[in-house]
Enzyme design. Structure first.
Site, PDB file in Angstrom:
ATOM      1  N   ASP A 138       0.814  -1.233   0.000  1.00 57.61           N
ATOM      2  CA  ASP A 138       0.000   0.000   0.000  1.00 57.61           C
ATOM      3  C   ASP A 138       0.841   1.274   0.000  1.00 57.61           C
ATOM      4  OD1 ASP A 138      -2.127  -1.552   2.511  1.00 57.61           O
ATOM      5  OD2 ASP A 138      -2.011  -1.870   0.349  1.00 57.61           O
ATOM      6  N   LEU A 277      -3.310 -10.871  -6.542  1.00 59.03           N
ATOM      7  CA  LEU A 277      -2.272 -10.961  -7.578  1.00 59.03           C
ATOM      8  C   LEU A 277      -1.209  -9.887  -7.335  1.00 59.03           C
ATOM      9  CD1 LEU A 277      -4.451 -11.526 -10.788  1.00 59.03           C
ATOM     10  CD2 LEU A 277      -2.859 -13.151  -9.739  1.00 59.03           C
TER      11      LEU A 277
END
Ligand code: F6P
Length: 352
Positions: A138, A277
């Site tokens: 993130d 993914l």
């Protein structure tokens, strides 16, 4: 019991490409400085009850540099899913602290994101010798310009957007790519710029679906029969809140936007959710190098007696910052930052 000084490490929170590269660098650096290196299993869970760890040597870290995942495995939340409640029965923080001190460590390297370093700070405040390594796809950890894992997730997301571009153009469709990022939009913003998205939706800029529909229609009228939208999973409409699925997990904004755009514009719309993914597979060279730098720096810091800090990237240099700096707030996108202005300057909208 060895007479050697000992350094332990653990990987915690959502996995990210580069974890094994950090482990490899820490083991190699520690051995070169005469330490016995220990790997704690399953994140902080390995410090509950009888500690679960094993000695790691140069042999154990062969072929790890380009391997995704973590050989120590990890846990997202577990017993530490919330702040310490002093005096609670079987206090997990006290168990972890006692095990860390009982192992006679020079230091514990906590490799993880904001949640991990919050736990590490609590242990540091109890007196445990910890040093953090910033991990998350993130890139939302404050105190460091970059976390490892982000570059690889960005690579995956941008490749996906490139692929969706050709099918959107072939079908005159609106394609929405939902990417991870929790409550920040770094992956979406960088992927949108790198992949040439027409619309980027991020939590930092709540969107108006009507403005997006107007943009799609205007593109149509100008002869651009398809539109590419990248949506961060934490993005939400103006006046609304982040979207959660029936499973209670963040996500679903992409499908919601696709359905609303199809209803408002009449254009066929589809949504692809990249999900995990973005967390799997081999790290990019950038992440391998950053992870190696972080792992080696963490060992050097402990060797120099530095604890209660997190290694960090500051411009071109690796440094350490007080752990409180890393966990006091999320690193979010400033809506008037250069990146946002650059995207807008090349015609991308944010729905604001
Ligand atoms: O924090 C990393 C991350 O991948 C987020 O982007 C995402 O929302 C979350 O972890 C998913 O967590 P889990 O793997 O527990 O579903």
């Amino acid at each position: 019991m060895t007479t050697k000084k000992r350094i332990a490490m653990l990987t915690s929170g959502g996995d990210a490409p580069g974890l094994n590269a950090v482990i490899r660098a820490a083991v190699k650096s520690g051995e070169s400085l005469g330490y016995e290196m220990l790997g704690i299993e399953d994140g902080f869970e390995g410090l509950i009850g009888t500690p679960r760890y094993r000695v790691l040597t140069d042999v154990d870290v062969k072929e790890l540099l380009n391997r995704g995942g973590t050989i120590l495995r990890t846990t997202n939340r577990g017993h530490f899913n919330g702040p310490r409640v002093v005096g609670q029965p079987d206090d997990p923080y006290l168990q972890a602290y006692n095990n860390i001190m009982g192992m006679g460590l020079t230091g514990l390297i906590t490799i993880g994101g904001e949640g991990t370093q919050t736990i590490a700070l609590a242990l540091a405040n109890m007196g445990a010798p910890v040093i953090g390594v910033p991990k998350t796809i993130d890139n939302d950890l404050a105190g460091t310009d970059r976390t490892f894992g982000f570059d690889t997730a960005l690579q995956v997301a941008t490749d996906a957007l490139d692929r969706l571009h050709t099918t959107a153009a072939s079908h005159n469709r609106v394609m929405v790519l939902e990417v991870m990022g929790r409550h920040v939009g770094w992956i979406a913003l960088h992927c949108g710029i790198g992949g040439g998205a027409d619309v980027i939706l991020i939590p930092e800029i709540p969107f108006d679906i009507n403005k997006i529909a107007e943009h799609v229609t205007a593109r149509d009228k100008a002869g651009n029969q398809f539109t590419m939208i990248v949506a961060a999973e934490g993005a939400f409409p103006r006046g609304g809140k982040p979207i959660y699925g029936d499973n209670g997990r963040l996500g679903g904004v992409g499908q919601m936007v696709a359905e609303q755009i199809q209803a408002l514009t009449g254009k066929e719309s589809r949504c692809v959710v990249l999900g995990h993914l973005q967390r799997g597979g081999t790290p990019t060279p950038y992440d391998r190098i950053l992870s190696t730098r972080f792992g080696a720096a963490a060992v050097r810091a402990l060797h120099e007696g530095i604890t209660g800090e997190m290694v960090a990237l500051s411009a071109q240099d690796i440094t350490t910052v007080p752990m409180i700096e890393a966990v006091s707030h999320l690193k979010t996108i400033r809506p008037h930052s250069d990146l946002v202005r650059t995207a807008k300057g090349v015609g991308t909208i944010f729905g604001d």
